[in-house]
Design an enzyme around this catalytic site. Structure first.
Site, PDB file in Angstrom:
ATOM      1  N   LYS A 104      44.904  56.110  50.263  1.00  0.00           N
ATOM      2  CA  LYS A 104      43.482  55.795  50.481  1.00  0.00           C
ATOM      3  C   LYS A 104      42.652  56.981  50.032  1.00  0.00           C
ATOM      4  CE  LYS A 104      41.230  52.317  52.374  1.00  0.00           C
ATOM      5  NZ  LYS A 104      41.727  50.947  52.450  1.00  0.00           N
ATOM      6  N   THR A 188      40.104  39.266  49.359  1.00  0.00           N
ATOM      7  CA  THR A 188      40.316  39.687  50.743  1.00  0.00           C
ATOM      8  C   THR A 188      39.809  38.593  51.689  1.00  0.00           C
ATOM      9  OG1 THR A 188      39.869  41.905  49.908  1.00  0.00           O
ATOM     10  CG2 THR A 188      40.141  41.698  52.269  1.00  0.00           C
ATOM     11  N   ASN A 219      31.380  41.897  51.233  1.00  0.00           N
ATOM     12  CA  ASN A 219      32.208  41.072  50.359  1.00  0.00           C
ATOM     13  C   ASN A 219      33.117  40.139  51.169  1.00  0.00           C
ATOM     14  OD1 ASN A 219      34.774  40.453  49.049  1.00  0.00           O
ATOM     15  ND2 ASN A 219      33.946  41.508  47.271  1.00  0.00           N
ATOM     16  N   SER A 356      45.069  42.731  43.830  1.00  0.00           N
ATOM     17  CA  SER A 356      45.078  43.991  43.079  1.00  0.00           C
ATOM     18  C   SER A 356      46.411  44.152  42.349  1.00  0.00           C
ATOM     19  CB  SER A 356      44.923  45.185  44.026  1.00  0.00           C
ATOM     20  OG  SER A 356      43.565  45.471  44.245  1.00  0.00           O
TER      21      SER A 356
END
Ligand code: GLU
Length: 431
Positions: A104, A188, A219, A356
C-alpha cells in the site's frame, strides 16, 4: 482511533490460526512488513511557493507474487495506517486466490485543496521517489481513497519516462486509452454487490423487502448503490464526508449520482438542482447513518468507524465492508455476540484488486477483453470465494472475518511452506 491500526490488524492472525493449516513460523513471518519506504515530495505550487509532502510505500509480503495495493491521498495518512492497509492487501489477494502479495502507499495531503496541475506534479513527484521500489513484477500500485484513473495515468507515464520503456503493467486502474481495463472503475462496487447477491441466494430474501444504508458515496458507494437500486433494493440513507441524507421511501440513485458528481456533495442535494422536488430527505450525520434501523449497512468510507463505543447501537443485521477496516478493534466481538453477520473487507471489497489483476494480465499479454468477459469472471470468482469463506465459517462456527483469514492463511501457509520449513531444514533431515 486505536493506538496502532497495524497491531490491531495482526491480532486477526492468532484468532484464525487455530483453524488454519499453517505452521507457527510461517505465521510469525506474516506479522511483519517486508519493507517500508518513507519519502518526501517537494512540489512547486501554482503561486510559486514550495510545499513538501510526506509519503509512504509499504510491501507486506511477496510470497505469493509481486506485491499489489493502492495509493491513497489523504491528510490522515500515516506509516502505521499504510502498514495495516498493506497487510490487508496480502490477505485480500490470498482470499481471492490471485497471485499477488500485499502493499500500500499513501501521501499526507488533502487533494481537494490542490489545483489539477499541483495534483499532477505531486503524483509524478511521488513516483519519482518510489520508482526503485515498484515495478510490473515487483510491486504494482493502483487507486485508493482520493486517487483515481487520471492520477494512475500520470503515475504510469512518469514511471515509463524514468525507465524509458512504456510500462502499463506497473500500475492498474489506469484510464482505458492508457491500458486500463474495462470494468475496473466499477469493480470494487460490483464485488460488494455480488457478495450481497450471494447472501440473497443463501438467505432467500426479496430485494424489494430490504433497506440499505451506505456510508461514503465515492466510487464504491455510487456503484454498489446503483446496482442494488436497479435490482429493487431500497437505498434509504447515503452520506459523504459532509454528512448524509435519509428517506424512508428510498432514493432514486441515478439522479443522486448525477447531482453528487455535479455539486461534489450529497448533503442537501434534494434542496437544489433538478432533483429537489422529487423526494423529501432528512439530513443526518455520518454517525447517525451507522445506527439506522436498516437491513444492510455498507460502510464504504474510511477505517475504524464502527468501534467499541457504537457497536452495541448498530441495528443492521448484515454489514458488508466496502471500506478497508471500517470495524475497529473490539467491535467485531460485540457485533458477533449480537448475531450481526459481517462480510469482511478482505472478501467484500476484493473486486477492485481482482479486476486490477485482470488489467495487469491484459497489459502483459497485450490482448484486451470485453466488458462482459470481465464482469463474468469477477462474478464467478467472487461467488466461489464467498462460498468458500461462508463454508469455513459454518465448519468452524466462527465469524466470517475469521473464516476469511483461515482461507487466506491456508493459501499463504502452502506457499510459504513450499519453500521449506524447520522440518525440512532440521539437522536429522539434513544429516
Ligand atoms: N485500493 C484497492 C483496495 O484496497 C485496490 C487495490 C488494487 O487494485 O491493487 O483493494
Amino acid at each position: 482511533m486505536p493506538t496502532s491500526l497495524f497491531k490491531d490488524a495482526i491480532t486477526h492472525l492468532d484468532k484464525a490460526a487455530k483453524f488454519a493449516d499453517i505452521e507457527a513460523e510461517s505465521l510469525e513471518r506474516l506479522k511483519y512488513c517486508r519493507a517500508t519506504l518513507e519519502v518526501s515530495v517537494p512540489v512547486r505550487m501554482d503561486d510559486g511557493s514550495l510545499r513538501v509532502f510526506t509519503g509512504y510505500r509499504v510491501r507486506h509480503d511477496d510470497t505469493r507474487g509481486p506485491t499489489k495495493g493502492g495509493i491513497r491521498f489523504h491528510p490522515n495518512v500515516s506509516l502505521d495506517e499504510v502498514k495495516a492497509l498493506s497487510f490487508w492487501m496480502t490477505f485480500k489477494c490470498a482470499v481471492m486466490g490471485i497471485p499477488y502479495g500485499g502493499a500500500k502507499g499513501g501521501v499526507m495531503v488533502d487533494p481537494k485543496h490542490l489545483s489539477r496541475l499541483e495534483l499532477e506534479r505531486l503524483s509524478r513527484g511521488f513516483i519519482e521517489q518510489i520508482v526503485d521500489f515498484i515495478g510490473p513484477d515487483t510491486d504494482i500500485p493502483a487507486p485508493d481513497v482520493y486517487t483515481n484513473a487520471m492520477i494512475m495515468g500520470w503515475m504510469m507515464d512518469e514511471y515509463s519516462k524514468i525507465v524509458r520503456q512504456y510500462t502499463p503493467a506497473v500500475i492498474t486502474g489506469k484510464p482505458i486509452p492508457l491500458g486500463g481495463s474495462l470494468g475496473r472503475n466499477e469493480a470494487t462496487g460490483r464485488g460488494v454487490y455480488y457478495c450481497i447477491k450471494e447472501l440473497e441466494k443463501k438467505l432467500g430474501w426479496t430485494p424489494e423487502d430490504k433497506t440499505v444504508a451506505i456510508q461514503g458515496f465515492g466510487n464504491l458507494g455510487q456503484h454498489v448503490a446503483a446496482l442494488l437500486h436497479q435490482d429493487g433494493y431500497r437505498i434509504v440513507a447515503i452520506s459523504d464526508s459532509q454528512g448524509g441524507i435519509y428517506s424512508d421511501s428510498g432514493f432514486d440513485i441515478p439522479s443522486i449520482i448525477h447531482t453528487k458528481n455535479d455539486t461534489k456533495r450529497v448533503r442537501a442535494v434534494y434542496c437544489e438542482g433538478t432533483v429537489c422536488e422529487v423526494v423529501e430527505a432528512k439530513q443526518i450525520t455520518n454517525e447517525e447513518l451507522l445506527e439506522l434501523d436498516v437491513d444492510i449497512l455498507i460502510p464504504a468510507a474510511l477505517e475504524d468507524v464502527i468501534t467499541k463505543d457504537n457497536a452495541s447501537h448498530i441495528k443492521a443485521p448484515y454489514i458488508v465492508e466496502g471500506a478497508n477496516g471500517p470495524i475497529g478493534h473490539g467491535a467485531d466481538d460485540i457485533l458477533a455476540k449480537r448475531d450481526i453477520l459481517v462480510v469482511p473487507d478482505i472478501l467484500a471489497n476484493a473486486g477492485g484488486v481482482t479486476v486490477s489483476y485482470y488489467e495487469w494480465v491484459q497489459n502483459k499479454s497485450g490482448y484486451y477483453w470485453d466488458v462482459d468477459d470481465i464482469h463474468k469472471r469477477l462474478e464467478k470468482r467472487m461467488s466461489e470465494e464467498f462460498n468458500n469463506v461462508y463454508n469455513l465459517m459454518e465448519q468452524h462456527h466462527c465469524d466470517m472475518r475469521t473464516a476469511a483469514y483461515v482461507h487466506a492463511l491456508n493459501r499463504l501457509g502452502q506457499a510459504i511452506e513450499a519453500q521449506g520449513t524447520h522440518t525440512f531444514f532440521s539437522e536429522e533431515v539434513l544429516a
